[in-house]
Motif scaffolding. Structure first.
Motif, PDB file in Angstrom:
ATOM      1  N   ARG A   1       1.882   4.991  -2.425  1.00 52.48           N
ATOM      2  CA  ARG A   1       1.046   4.803  -3.608  1.00 52.48           C
ATOM      3  C   ARG A   1       1.909   4.839  -4.882  1.00 52.48           C
ATOM      4  NH1 ARG A   1      -2.084   8.631  -2.822  1.00 52.48           N
ATOM      5  NH2 ARG A   1      -3.981   7.611  -2.046  1.00 52.48           N
ATOM      6  N   ASP A   2       2.833   5.802  -4.938  1.00 51.60           N
ATOM      7  CA  ASP A   2       3.727   5.900  -6.099  1.00 51.60           C
ATOM      8  C   ASP A   2       4.660   4.696  -6.185  1.00 51.60           C
ATOM      9  OD1 ASP A   2       2.566   8.315  -6.706  1.00 51.60           O
ATOM     10  OD2 ASP A   2       4.195   9.527  -5.862  1.00 51.60           O
ATOM     11  N   LEU A   3       5.155   4.244  -5.030  1.00 50.32           N
ATOM     12  CA  LEU A   3       6.042   3.080  -5.003  1.00 50.32           C
ATOM     13  C   LEU A   3       5.341   1.853  -5.567  1.00 50.32           C
ATOM     14  CD1 LEU A   3       8.697   1.685  -4.068  1.00 50.32           C
ATOM     15  CD2 LEU A   3       7.592   1.354  -1.833  1.00 50.32           C
ATOM     16  N   VAL A   4       4.105   1.641  -5.174  1.00 45.75           N
ATOM     17  CA  VAL A   4       3.349   0.497  -5.689  1.00 45.75           C
ATOM     18  C   VAL A   4       3.164   0.612  -7.197  1.00 45.75           C
ATOM     19  CG1 VAL A   4       1.088  -0.625  -5.680  1.00 45.75           C
ATOM     20  CG2 VAL A   4       2.176   0.002  -3.514  1.00 45.75           C
ATOM     21  N   SER A   5       2.773   1.787  -7.671  1.00 46.67           N
ATOM     22  CA  SER A   5       2.471   1.943  -9.096  1.00 46.67           C
ATOM     23  C   SER A   5       3.705   1.791  -9.969  1.00 46.67           C
ATOM     24  CB  SER A   5       1.811   3.295  -9.353  1.00 46.67           C
ATOM     25  OG  SER A   5       2.702   4.358  -9.088  1.00 46.67           O
ATOM     26  N   THR A   6       4.880   2.144  -9.440  1.00 48.52           N
ATOM     27  CA  THR A   6       6.090   2.078 -10.261  1.00 48.52           C
ATOM     28  C   THR A   6       6.848   0.761 -10.144  1.00 48.52           C
ATOM     29  OG1 THR A   6       7.373   3.140  -8.493  1.00 48.52           O
ATOM     30  CG2 THR A   6       6.424   4.573 -10.201  1.00 48.52           C
ATOM     31  N   SER A   7       6.706   0.070  -8.994  1.00 42.93           N
ATOM     32  CA  SER A   7       7.568  -1.094  -8.764  1.00 42.93           C
ATOM     33  C   SER A   7       6.860  -2.368  -8.317  1.00 42.93           C
ATOM     34  CB  SER A   7       8.632  -0.742  -7.703  1.00 42.93           C
ATOM     35  OG  SER A   7       9.387   0.375  -8.088  1.00 42.93           O
ATOM     36  N   TYR A   8       5.641  -2.261  -7.806  1.00 44.01           N
ATOM     37  CA  TYR A   8       5.030  -3.437  -7.196  1.00 44.01           C
ATOM     38  C   TYR A   8       3.585  -3.677  -7.614  1.00 44.01           C
ATOM     39  CZ  TYR A   8       9.086  -3.470  -4.092  1.00 44.01           C
ATOM     40  OH  TYR A   8      10.362  -3.535  -3.588  1.00 44.01           O
ATOM     41  N   ASP A   9       3.121  -3.046  -8.680  1.00 42.18           N
ATOM     42  CA  ASP A   9       1.704  -3.196  -9.014  1.00 42.18           C
ATOM     43  C   ASP A   9       1.369  -4.582  -9.538  1.00 42.18           C
ATOM     44  OD1 ASP A   9       2.932  -2.944 -11.474  1.00 42.18           O
ATOM     45  OD2 ASP A   9       1.464  -1.525 -12.270  1.00 42.18           O
ATOM     46  N   ASP A  10       2.379  -5.403  -9.845  1.00 39.79           N
ATOM     47  CA  ASP A  10       2.143  -6.793 -10.227  1.00 39.79           C
ATOM     48  C   ASP A  10       2.051  -7.706  -9.011  1.00 39.79           C
ATOM     49  OD1 ASP A  10       4.851  -6.435  -9.596  1.00 39.79           O
ATOM     50  OD2 ASP A  10       5.451  -8.163 -10.830  1.00 39.79           O
ATOM     51  N   LEU A  11       2.311  -7.159  -7.820  1.00 34.99           N
ATOM     52  CA  LEU A  11       2.326  -7.956  -6.593  1.00 34.99           C
ATOM     53  C   LEU A  11       1.226  -7.549  -5.624  1.00 34.99           C
ATOM     54  CD1 LEU A  11       4.053 -10.079  -4.909  1.00 34.99           C
ATOM     55  CD2 LEU A  11       5.087  -8.052  -3.818  1.00 34.99           C
ATOM     56  N   VAL A  12       1.041  -6.245  -5.447  1.00 38.41           N
ATOM     57  CA  VAL A  12       0.122  -5.731  -4.435  1.00 38.41           C
ATOM     58  C   VAL A  12      -0.696  -4.588  -5.010  1.00 38.41           C
ATOM     59  CG1 VAL A  12       1.647  -6.352  -2.511  1.00 38.41           C
ATOM     60  CG2 VAL A  12       1.820  -4.070  -3.537  1.00 38.41           C
ATOM     61  N   PHE A  13      -1.750  -4.206  -4.275  1.00 39.91           N
ATOM     62  CA  PHE A  13      -2.464  -2.977  -4.580  1.00 39.91           C
ATOM     63  C   PHE A  13      -2.474  -2.097  -3.338  1.00 39.91           C
ATOM     64  CE2 PHE A  13      -5.746  -5.972  -3.182  1.00 39.91           C
ATOM     65  CZ  PHE A  13      -6.478  -5.228  -2.262  1.00 39.91           C
ATOM     66  N   PHE A  14      -2.524  -0.799  -3.577  1.00 43.17           N
ATOM     67  CA  PHE A  14      -2.569   0.179  -2.493  1.00 43.17           C
ATOM     68  C   PHE A  14      -3.994   0.274  -1.982  1.00 43.17           C
ATOM     69  CE2 PHE A  14      -3.056   4.501  -0.855  1.00 43.17           C
ATOM     70  CZ  PHE A  14      -1.934   4.631  -0.050  1.00 43.17           C
ATOM     71  N   ASP A  15      -4.175   0.140  -0.673  1.00 47.47           N
ATOM     72  CA  ASP A  15      -5.518   0.162  -0.081  1.00 47.47           C
ATOM     73  C   ASP A  15      -5.971   1.613   0.086  1.00 47.47           C
ATOM     74  OD1 ASP A  15      -7.842  -0.069   1.374  1.00 47.47           O
ATOM     75  OD2 ASP A  15      -7.076  -1.582   2.753  1.00 47.47           O
ATOM     76  N   GLU A  16      -6.834   2.044  -0.812  1.00 49.40           N
ATOM     77  CA  GLU A  16      -7.298   3.429  -0.810  1.00 49.40           C
ATOM     78  C   GLU A  16      -8.320   3.710   0.294  1.00 49.40           C
ATOM     79  OE1 GLU A  16      -6.102   5.741  -2.614  1.00 49.40           O
ATOM     80  OE2 GLU A  16      -5.144   4.780  -4.347  1.00 49.40           O
ATOM     81  N   THR A  17      -8.768   2.674   0.995  1.00 46.77           N
ATOM     82  CA  THR A  17      -9.845   2.861   1.974  1.00 46.77           C
ATOM     83  C   THR A  17      -9.346   3.142   3.386  1.00 46.77           C
ATOM     84  OG1 THR A  17     -10.040   0.510   2.563  1.00 46.77           O
ATOM     85  CG2 THR A  17     -11.265   1.266   0.624  1.00 46.77           C
ATOM     86  N   LYS A  18      -8.041   3.039   3.611  1.00 45.78           N
ATOM     87  CA  LYS A  18      -7.526   3.248   4.960  1.00 45.78           C
ATOM     88  C   LYS A  18      -7.522   4.740   5.300  1.00 45.78           C
ATOM     89  CE  LYS A  18      -6.711  -1.041   6.048  1.00 45.78           C
ATOM     90  NZ  LYS A  18      -5.397  -1.625   6.324  1.00 45.78           N
ATOM     91  N   ARG A  19      -7.899   5.038   6.544  1.00 47.59           N
ATOM     92  CA  ARG A  19      -8.003   6.421   6.998  1.00 47.59           C
ATOM     93  C   ARG A  19      -6.813   6.843   7.863  1.00 47.59           C
ATOM     94  NH1 ARG A  19     -13.594   8.109   6.579  1.00 47.59           N
ATOM     95  NH2 ARG A  19     -14.978   6.348   6.122  1.00 47.59           N
ATOM     96  N   ALA A  20      -6.145   5.910   8.524  1.00 45.27           N
ATOM     97  CA  ALA A  20      -5.035   6.226   9.420  1.00 45.27           C
ATOM     98  C   ALA A  20      -3.769   5.449   9.054  1.00 45.27           C
ATOM     99  CB  ALA A  20      -5.422   5.933  10.870  1.00 45.27           C
ATOM    100  N   MET A  21      -3.919   4.190   8.727  1.00 44.55           N
ATOM    101  CA  MET A  21      -2.799   3.363   8.336  1.00 44.55           C
ATOM    102  C   MET A  21      -2.486   3.566   6.851  1.00 44.55           C
ATOM    103  SD  MET A  21      -4.290  -0.066  10.198  1.00 44.55           S
ATOM    104  CE  MET A  21      -3.170  -1.182   9.391  1.00 44.55           C
ATOM    105  N   VAL A  22      -1.318   3.088   6.445  1.00 48.92           N
ATOM    106  CA  VAL A  22      -0.976   2.967   5.028  1.00 48.92           C
ATOM    107  C   VAL A  22      -0.749   1.484   4.768  1.00 48.92           C
ATOM    108  CG1 VAL A  22       0.727   3.493   3.243  1.00 48.92           C
ATOM    109  CG2 VAL A  22       0.001   5.276   4.849  1.00 48.92           C
TER     110      VAL A  22
END
Length: 300
Positions: free
Chosen positions: A113-134
């Protein structure tokens, strides 16, 4: 519905054959209508997907309910490649079962989640709905070309975080062992996402869980199976069914990835792909259910 064995059972990937990979929703009107007719006609159906239960609840469930899904229908959501299971009814989702033994450590999810927010938020979003996978997913305002060009950089950073957390993994040709000498996780890139997941997850696990659910349900087992997907990993559904002695045909709605040699029939349309092809095959299976065809002959 009767206790007689249904003529057909369906294991369906969602992204691609059911939901458009562009809009990530059901766009072809006939898809939900035909799914409901099949389910109400006694065909057991599982959405065997890497998607979360939240995605199925938001994008698939409302269309099935609106289409008149029967209380007798046998429909399940098998999400996150077998980690999360729920029955689908006209009232919504039943109890959600999560296999916590298949989950990544929470601190790894926080790191991504931190990696996305600092380096990739213009490309992808972090899926907050996953329960087992990332999982991270391509932003809707990002082109497929840009995502494909930068996905490997993200995957490399995700692999570095696995190493930093002492986790063994598989990624492409790379294998990294943890302290116990194991590789319990893998990085699995798709055309719109990257999933970091247990190596025990997969479409074969989803298939095995679905048959266990049908056996526990006490109704007849299908005489024949159709599996539907848009990637090479989706063949694992048919591989598992064939290995267990079931009659199965696989339909590939994105054969550009290459159609492997298999001991069971594989079908694909000559021009249509993704949900356009998925809709065509669902309509053919409706004709089978009605007795208007002995097989999906019109789309061989």
């Amino acid at each position: 519905m009767t206790d007689a064995s249904p003529v057909l059972g369906l294991l369906l990937d969602v992204d691609g054959p059911i939901a458009s990979p562009i809009t990530r929703s059901i766009q072809v009107p006939s898809i939900a209508r035909d799914l409901v007719e099949l389910a109400n006609g006694g065909v057991p159906i599982a959405f065997n997907t890497g998607r979360s239960d939240a995605f199925i609840r938001a994008e698939v469930l409302p269309q099935l309910i609106a289409g008149g899904l029967s209380g007798d229908a046998r429909v399940w959501a098998i999400c996150e490649k077998g980690a999360v299971v729920a029955r689908i009814t006209p009232a919504g989702f039943g109890e959600i079962d999560v296999d916590g033994s298949l989950a990544l450590p929470p601190e790894y999810g926080e790191a991504i989640r931190d990696l996305v927010s600092t380096s990739y938020d213009d490309l992808v979003f972090f899926d907050e709905t996953k329960r087992a996978m990332v999982s991270v997913e391509q932003r809707m305002d990002v082109s497929a070309e840009e995502f494909a060009a930068r996905r490997e950089a993200f995957d490399s950073d995700a692999a570095a975080q696995l190493t930093a957390h002492g986790l063994g993994y598989e990624w492409g040709d790379d294998t990294v062992l943890d302290a116990s000498g194991a590789t319990p996780f893998r990085i699995d890139p798709t055309i719109i996402s990257t999933d970091i997941e247990s190596v025990r997850l997969g479409k074969d696990l989803g298939a095995s869980k679905f048959l266990a659910l049908l056996e526990a349900d006490g109704a007849g087992m299908p005489q024949s199976w159709r599996t539907l997907g848009d990637s090479r990993t989706d063949y694992a559904m048919a591989d598992w069914l064939h290995g267990e002695g079931h009659d199965v045909v696989h339909v590939d709605v994105r054969p550009a990835d290459g159609v492997p040699e298999t001991p069971y029939p594989v079908r694909h349309h000559s021009t249509l792909i993704h949900d356009d092809a998925g809709a065509l095959y669902l309509a053919a299976w409706v004709r089978m259910l009605r007795g208007e065809a002995t097989d999906d002959q019109a789309v061989r």
